[in-house]
Design a protein around this motif. Sequence first.
Motif, PDB file in Angstrom:
ATOM      1  N   ASP A   1      45.199  15.328  43.827  1.00 15.79           N
ATOM      2  CA  ASP A   1      45.738  16.358  42.944  1.00 15.79           C
ATOM      3  C   ASP A   1      45.701  15.941  41.472  1.00 15.79           C
ATOM      4  O   ASP A   1      46.734  15.930  40.795  1.00 15.79           O
ATOM      5  CB  ASP A   1      47.186  16.640  43.405  1.00 15.79           C
ATOM      6  CG  ASP A   1      47.836  17.804  42.662  1.00 15.79           C
ATOM      7  OD1 ASP A   1      47.130  18.683  42.168  1.00 15.79           O
ATOM      8  OD2 ASP A   1      49.086  17.809  42.584  1.00 15.79           O
ATOM      9  N   PRO A   2      44.522  15.607  40.952  1.00 15.80           N
ATOM     10  CA  PRO A   2      44.461  15.224  39.527  1.00 15.80           C
ATOM     11  C   PRO A   2      44.620  16.447  38.624  1.00 15.80           C
ATOM     12  O   PRO A   2      44.414  17.580  39.078  1.00 15.80           O
ATOM     13  CB  PRO A   2      43.057  14.625  39.376  1.00 15.80           C
ATOM     14  CG  PRO A   2      42.252  15.235  40.456  1.00 15.80           C
ATOM     15  CD  PRO A   2      43.197  15.626  41.572  1.00 15.80           C
ATOM     16  N   GLU A   3      44.968  16.225  37.370  1.00 12.94           N
ATOM     17  CA  GLU A   3      45.117  17.361  36.458  1.00 12.94           C
ATOM     18  C   GLU A   3      43.775  18.018  36.152  1.00 12.94           C
ATOM     19  O   GLU A   3      43.678  19.233  36.044  1.00 12.94           O
ATOM     20  CB  GLU A   3      45.733  16.876  35.136  1.00 12.94           C
ATOM     21  CG  GLU A   3      47.205  16.549  35.233  1.00 12.94           C
ATOM     22  CD  GLU A   3      47.686  15.858  33.974  1.00 12.94           C
ATOM     23  OE1 GLU A   3      48.444  16.488  33.225  1.00 12.94           O
ATOM     24  OE2 GLU A   3      47.317  14.687  33.751  1.00 12.94           O
TER      25      GLU A   3
ATOM     26  N   SER B   1      45.857  12.311  34.030  1.00 16.46           N
ATOM     27  CA  SER B   1      45.024  11.968  35.184  1.00 16.46           C
ATOM     28  C   SER B   1      43.760  12.810  35.178  1.00 16.46           C
ATOM     29  O   SER B   1      43.782  13.980  34.819  1.00 16.46           O
ATOM     30  CB  SER B   1      45.789  12.181  36.490  1.00 16.46           C
ATOM     31  OG  SER B   1      46.143  13.536  36.657  1.00 16.46           O
TER      32      SER B   1
END
Lengths: 316, 316
Positions: free
Chosen positions: A257-259, A132
């Motif tokens: 909350d993306p990587e 992500s």
Amino acid sequence: MKYYAGIDLGGTNIAGAIVDENNKILVSKSVKTKSERGFVPIADDIASLILQMVKEANLSLEEIQSVGVGSPGAINMETGIVYFAGNLKWENANLGEYLTNKLNKKVYVANDANCAALGEFLAMEEGKNYKSMAMITIGTGVGFGLILDNKVYSGATYGGTEYGHAMLVMDGEDCTCGRKGCIEAYASFSALLRDANRFVDANPQSYLAEIRNANGELTGKDLFDSAIKGEEDAVKIIDRFLEYIGTAIVSLTNLLDPEVIIIGGGISPAKDYFLPKLKSYVDNNRFCKQVASPEILVATLGNDAGIIGAARLAEH
Amino acid sequence: MKYYAGIDLGGTNIAGAIVDENNKILVSKSVKTKSERGFVPIADDIASLILQMVKEANLSLEEIQSVGVGSPGAINMETGIVYFAGNLKWENANLGEYLTNKLNKKVYVANDANCAALGEFLAMEEGKNYKSMAMITIGTGVGFGLILDNKVYSGATYGGTEYGHAMLVMDGEDCTCGRKGCIEAYASFSALLRDANRFVDANPQSYLAEIRNANGELTGKDLFDSAIKGEEDAVKIIDRFLEYIGTAIVSLTNLLDPEVIIIGGGISPAKDYFLPKLKSYVDNNRFCKQVASPEILVATLGNDAGIIGAARLAEH
């Protein structure tokens, strides 16, 4: 080796390239968009550009794995219809079908910011197993692209990922979209220059006023250069600008909350100055401090990102 | 028929039910949380409650398809660790593992708002083929849950979907999270009552002041009831409140473009008043007007949503 053709259709230029499976550019070309011409001549130029590039790469169209176009606006990735693109004054333009018929080969179309995000995602992925990513492009406006679960995300009706038009300051500054207070109205270079020019108007004896008087105008580079040199007024203006961008990143982190979050666009060259500040702002302000913050990186492909992403659309 | 056990762990009550595959509740029970007791007694009570309910349903634990718990806070859905839950004063509480060991059966744990979203998603899905949904719960705070591609979405590090703490008015009203200007600081009942009480303080002769004087305090219901009756001041306050909620929905639509947005929580009973207003606000203010807006619906399961969603966690 597999080969791909990608086009980045902009308000000013139609830029394209033939790339290989390692995202290496073999041939690149561009022509002026001349957007006032309307849909057909522009679409014809896109088709011609693709054929020219394929020829210059000593390939045939059959040897091209997939063809993709990144266009401004809201785009149905399934049908290739550009619902609207303000820059080009297009509405419901059936770009995918037109090019597919013209070339007699399937042409994929997606939003340009999503293509750029995909390009950066692929460049970054080498060696890392991210799934992500969000890309925020800070330029004249605020572009945004989202990769979730290894795929370009564009929402249920393909009307999504316009994060530049999420709210930052309700009832705040005018935005280009007609509303007030969007992220783009604070975290874009246009907004930065508006704020800096207001400061100069109010402080005609300041260092920034001297720069504006000498050059006729202020640029984003002037402001970042001055801030990097430690010029106090510029530091204040840029730090506030980074708080706007940081707040947009915090809201996105709290929600999705993306990587990884990648910052692209005209702001990129000043990364040594802004990246540490943005990272600490996000660490200090995000809601859930018990887990690691997303990695924040700066885009590496520059203008090629959109072309490379477009070329690889078929797979993502 | 398949059977499932679900628990909704709240700051005040531990509520649970045994449900069947049609989301019908067979047995339901609750006990007081008494959150000051700390982790072990609360987790033990959850385990006991599950066993009691299974017994009352004339089932054995082996006949239960899956067991799930919705807890406040940021939760790793893979490990079942509650990173923190403010209400319960837990940090890094290994609820999933503790219950799994105690019951000798896998227990799934997820954020309560995500469980509620899943419950409503399942209730709504009957007959419809939705794949994406966002649920905004307007109560004392602003809860949020997100379903993408038929699965509960919770971000890369399980720190996500806290949309109540995305920014609405940068530098605005104090939020419970310690920052200023979050959606929760404007679109929650706490915020509504703050604004209404300010109005009454400034307008001691008003109709709303009379209500507050008569009852000792104002409630959200007072304000909605007065607005529904057409009382001008209440209409203004509620309409502004709906603009805050509407703006949060617009930002979410611009970013994620979900198929459906469900409004839940204490606001639900006033749906006839607020739903048409919210829908037209979103239609008029969203960025991409060329495609259909998400459906906006009101939650139908009430407090059961979290229990039903928790019960079905294993599958989503």
